[in-house]
Design a protein around this motif. Sequence first.
Motif, PDB file in Angstrom:
ATOM      1  N   LEU A 182       0.841  -1.198   0.000  1.00 57.43           N
ATOM      2  CA  LEU A 182       0.000   0.000   0.000  1.00 57.43           C
ATOM      3  C   LEU A 182       0.873   1.245   0.000  1.00 57.43           C
ATOM      4  N   PHE A 183       0.455   2.232  -0.783  1.00 56.85           N
ATOM      5  CA  PHE A 183       1.183   3.500  -0.872  1.00 56.85           C
ATOM      6  C   PHE A 183       0.220   4.639  -0.529  1.00 56.85           C
ATOM      7  N   LEU A 184       0.766   5.699   0.112  1.00 51.38           N
ATOM      8  CA  LEU A 184      -0.074   6.776   0.625  1.00 51.38           C
ATOM      9  C   LEU A 184       0.416   8.137   0.147  1.00 51.38           C
ATOM     10  N   PHE A 185      -0.476   9.150   0.346  1.00 48.22           N
ATOM     11  CA  PHE A 185      -0.093  10.530   0.065  1.00 48.22           C
ATOM     12  C   PHE A 185       0.953  10.986   1.083  1.00 48.22           C
ATOM     13  N   GLU A 186       1.871  11.843   0.620  1.00 42.24           N
ATOM     14  CA  GLU A 186       2.862  12.438   1.523  1.00 42.24           C
ATOM     15  C   GLU A 186       2.567  13.929   1.736  1.00 42.24           C
ATOM     16  N   SER A 246      -5.574  10.227   2.983  1.00 40.12           N
ATOM     17  CA  SER A 246      -4.978   9.526   1.843  1.00 40.12           C
ATOM     18  C   SER A 246      -5.721   8.235   1.540  1.00 40.12           C
ATOM     19  N   PRO A 247      -5.950   7.961   0.265  1.00 39.19           N
ATOM     20  CA  PRO A 247      -6.479   6.641  -0.103  1.00 39.19           C
ATOM     21  C   PRO A 247      -5.364   5.602  -0.058  1.00 39.19           C
ATOM     22  N   GLU A 248      -5.735   4.361  -0.169  1.00 42.31           N
ATOM     23  CA  GLU A 248      -4.755   3.281  -0.287  1.00 42.31           C
ATOM     24  C   GLU A 248      -4.503   3.041  -1.775  1.00 42.31           C
ATOM     25  N   ILE A 249      -3.262   3.173  -2.176  1.00 45.86           N
ATOM     26  CA  ILE A 249      -2.901   3.052  -3.588  1.00 45.86           C
ATOM     27  C   ILE A 249      -2.148   1.737  -3.771  1.00 45.86           C
ATOM     28  N   TYR A 250      -2.627   0.913  -4.707  1.00 44.13           N
ATOM     29  CA  TYR A 250      -2.039  -0.409  -4.920  1.00 44.13           C
ATOM     30  C   TYR A 250      -1.083  -0.422  -6.114  1.00 44.13           C
ATOM     31  N   LEU A 299     -11.048   0.862  -8.565  1.00 40.25           N
ATOM     32  CA  LEU A 299     -10.829   0.134  -7.319  1.00 40.25           C
ATOM     33  C   LEU A 299      -9.749  -0.931  -7.418  1.00 40.25           C
ATOM     34  N   SER A 300      -9.392  -1.350  -8.607  1.00 41.09           N
ATOM     35  CA  SER A 300      -8.309  -2.331  -8.726  1.00 41.09           C
ATOM     36  C   SER A 300      -6.929  -1.668  -8.569  1.00 41.09           C
ATOM     37  N   CYS A 301      -6.890  -0.324  -8.704  1.00 40.26           N
ATOM     38  CA  CYS A 301      -5.624   0.413  -8.549  1.00 40.26           C
ATOM     39  C   CYS A 301      -5.536   1.161  -7.221  1.00 40.26           C
ATOM     40  N   ASN A 302      -6.671   1.599  -6.708  1.00 36.99           N
ATOM     41  CA  ASN A 302      -6.699   2.339  -5.448  1.00 36.99           C
ATOM     42  C   ASN A 302      -8.149   2.454  -4.982  1.00 36.99           C
ATOM     43  N   ASN A 303      -8.329   2.895  -3.747  1.00 37.48           N
ATOM     44  CA  ASN A 303      -9.696   3.126  -3.255  1.00 37.48           C
ATOM     45  C   ASN A 303     -10.001   4.625  -3.183  1.00 37.48           C
ATOM     46  N   PHE A 304      -9.335   5.409  -4.035  1.00 36.44           N
ATOM     47  CA  PHE A 304      -9.544   6.859  -4.081  1.00 36.44           C
ATOM     48  C   PHE A 304     -11.012   7.228  -4.318  1.00 36.44           C
ATOM     49  N   PRO A 305     -11.741   6.531  -5.227  1.00 38.89           N
ATOM     50  CA  PRO A 305     -13.143   6.908  -5.456  1.00 38.89           C
ATOM     51  C   PRO A 305     -14.045   6.725  -4.233  1.00 38.89           C
ATOM     52  N   LEU A 306     -13.590   5.983  -3.225  1.00 35.52           N
ATOM     53  CA  LEU A 306     -14.396   5.765  -2.024  1.00 35.52           C
ATOM     54  C   LEU A 306     -14.171   6.839  -0.962  1.00 35.52           C
ATOM     55  N   LYS A 307     -13.187   7.696  -1.160  1.00 31.93           N
ATOM     56  CA  LYS A 307     -12.876   8.730  -0.181  1.00 31.93           C
ATOM     57  C   LYS A 307     -13.776   9.948  -0.380  1.00 31.93           C
ATOM     58  N   LEU A 356     -13.276  16.981  -5.309  1.00 34.16           N
ATOM     59  CA  LEU A 356     -12.025  17.273  -6.024  1.00 34.16           C
ATOM     60  C   LEU A 356     -12.213  17.135  -7.527  1.00 34.16           C
ATOM     61  N   MET A 357     -12.941  16.113  -7.965  1.00 28.61           N
ATOM     62  CA  MET A 357     -13.205  15.953  -9.396  1.00 28.61           C
ATOM     63  C   MET A 357     -14.053  17.112  -9.925  1.00 28.61           C
ATOM     64  N   ASN A 358     -15.031  17.516  -9.139  1.00 26.53           N
ATOM     65  CA  ASN A 358     -15.897  18.623  -9.536  1.00 26.53           C
ATOM     66  C   ASN A 358     -15.098  19.922  -9.675  1.00 26.53           C
ATOM     67  N   LYS A 359     -14.268  20.213  -8.661  1.00 27.73           N
ATOM     68  CA  LYS A 359     -13.462  21.435  -8.712  1.00 27.73           C
ATOM     69  C   LYS A 359     -12.418  21.358  -9.822  1.00 27.73           C
ATOM     70  N   SER A 360     -11.918  20.151 -10.104  1.00 28.84           N
ATOM     71  CA  SER A 360     -10.930  19.990 -11.169  1.00 28.84           C
ATOM     72  C   SER A 360     -11.525  20.357 -12.527  1.00 28.84           C
ATOM     73  N   VAL A 361     -12.751  19.889 -12.784  1.00 32.29           N
ATOM     74  CA  VAL A 361     -13.414  20.198 -14.052  1.00 32.29           C
ATOM     75  C   VAL A 361     -13.629  21.703 -14.184  1.00 32.29           C
ATOM     76  N   LEU A 362     -14.097  22.341 -13.111  1.00 31.11           N
ATOM     77  CA  LEU A 362     -14.336  23.790 -13.147  1.00 31.11           C
ATOM     78  C   LEU A 362     -13.036  24.553 -13.351  1.00 31.11           C
ATOM     79  N   TYR A 363     -11.983  24.110 -12.672  1.00 32.95           N
ATOM     80  CA  TYR A 363     -10.697  24.806 -12.781  1.00 32.95           C
ATOM     81  C   TYR A 363     -10.106  24.654 -14.181  1.00 32.95           C
ATOM     82  N   LEU A 364     -10.138  23.445 -14.712  1.00 32.68           N
ATOM     83  CA  LEU A 364      -9.539  23.213 -16.028  1.00 32.68           C
ATOM     84  C   LEU A 364     -10.326  23.878 -17.150  1.00 32.68           C
ATOM     85  N   ALA A 365     -11.625  24.074 -16.924  1.00 29.40           N
ATOM     86  CA  ALA A 365     -12.463  24.711 -17.951  1.00 29.40           C
ATOM     87  C   ALA A 365     -12.392  26.230 -17.894  1.00 29.40           C
ATOM     88  N   SER A 366     -11.873  26.769 -16.792  1.00 32.18           N
ATOM     89  CA  SER A 366     -11.817  28.223 -16.636  1.00 32.18           C
ATOM     90  C   SER A 366     -10.696  28.804 -17.484  1.00 32.18           C
TER      91      SER A 366
END
Length: 272
Positions: free
Chosen positions: A17-21, A44-48, A91-99, A105-115
């Motif tokens: 398992l790998f985590l955010f630093e 941090s999610p668990e990253i596999y 979910l086979s790579c990480n459990n980020f979508p469950l956090k 974060l995805m919502n703000k990312s779309v708004l930021y990238l579209a601005s």
Amino acid sequence: MPSPGAAVGKIGEQTNLFLFENTDLDHPVFQDIFTNKEKTKIESPEIYSYFKINTQGKGRSIITLQDGSSFLGEYKIKNGKIFLLSSSPILSCNNFPLKSIFVPLMNKSVLYLASKDKNETSVLAGEDIRIDVRGKSISQLKLLKPDNVEDFLTLNQSDGNAFVKYDKANLVGNYKIASGTKIIDEVSVNADPLESKVKYLDKAEIDSYMSEINFKGNFFWLNKEENIGDAILKARFGSELWKYFLLAALLLAFVEMLVARNAKKELVEVSK
């Protein structure tokens, strides 16, 4: 864009398992995303499984993993910008979508990238100016402050930093950033809008605040018509008593005159 490095871990296996630093919470994508303004880390999610990606000075690492590689990075391509994840959000790579942070974060990312691309933050006097040096071979920056005073920043290219912080933006106005004789950016520094609020506190609120901070000194209330200078002198040296003594002396002199006059009348009557 940086080239991805070696794959770390295996898809579908949770043995390692790998985590955010580190998380760059100053990035606009995190603006107003937390109710707690003092939050310094995200869960941090668990990253596999992920690809090892380093920004190589070409982008900005927003979320960094424990090995120093970038989990989420921002890169500019011509007039646009993209986000690059080193691990697919499945979910086979990480459990980020469950956090809980994933959806906002995805919502703000779309708004930021579209601005439209503009200054990423509104800089207030006293805050740091972030200078974008991605893709630029610069050893020194010159900043021309609003009072026409020049300041210099020396860059260490070996650090691979995509942004340089300038922490002396204390004056309101425009800061011109130059490399050699070429102006590469200009940043406006504004006054904190909190300083423009003209709402007055009432006496009860001020008394409550003084009690809250355990203020041991004395403070006085002044009306708008009172002279501030006289009030300060009075607080430093006490009340001026000469006026009262003068009034008392005049009263005593008047009483003495009355007593002397009556005594004179009595002497005249006795002599007759």
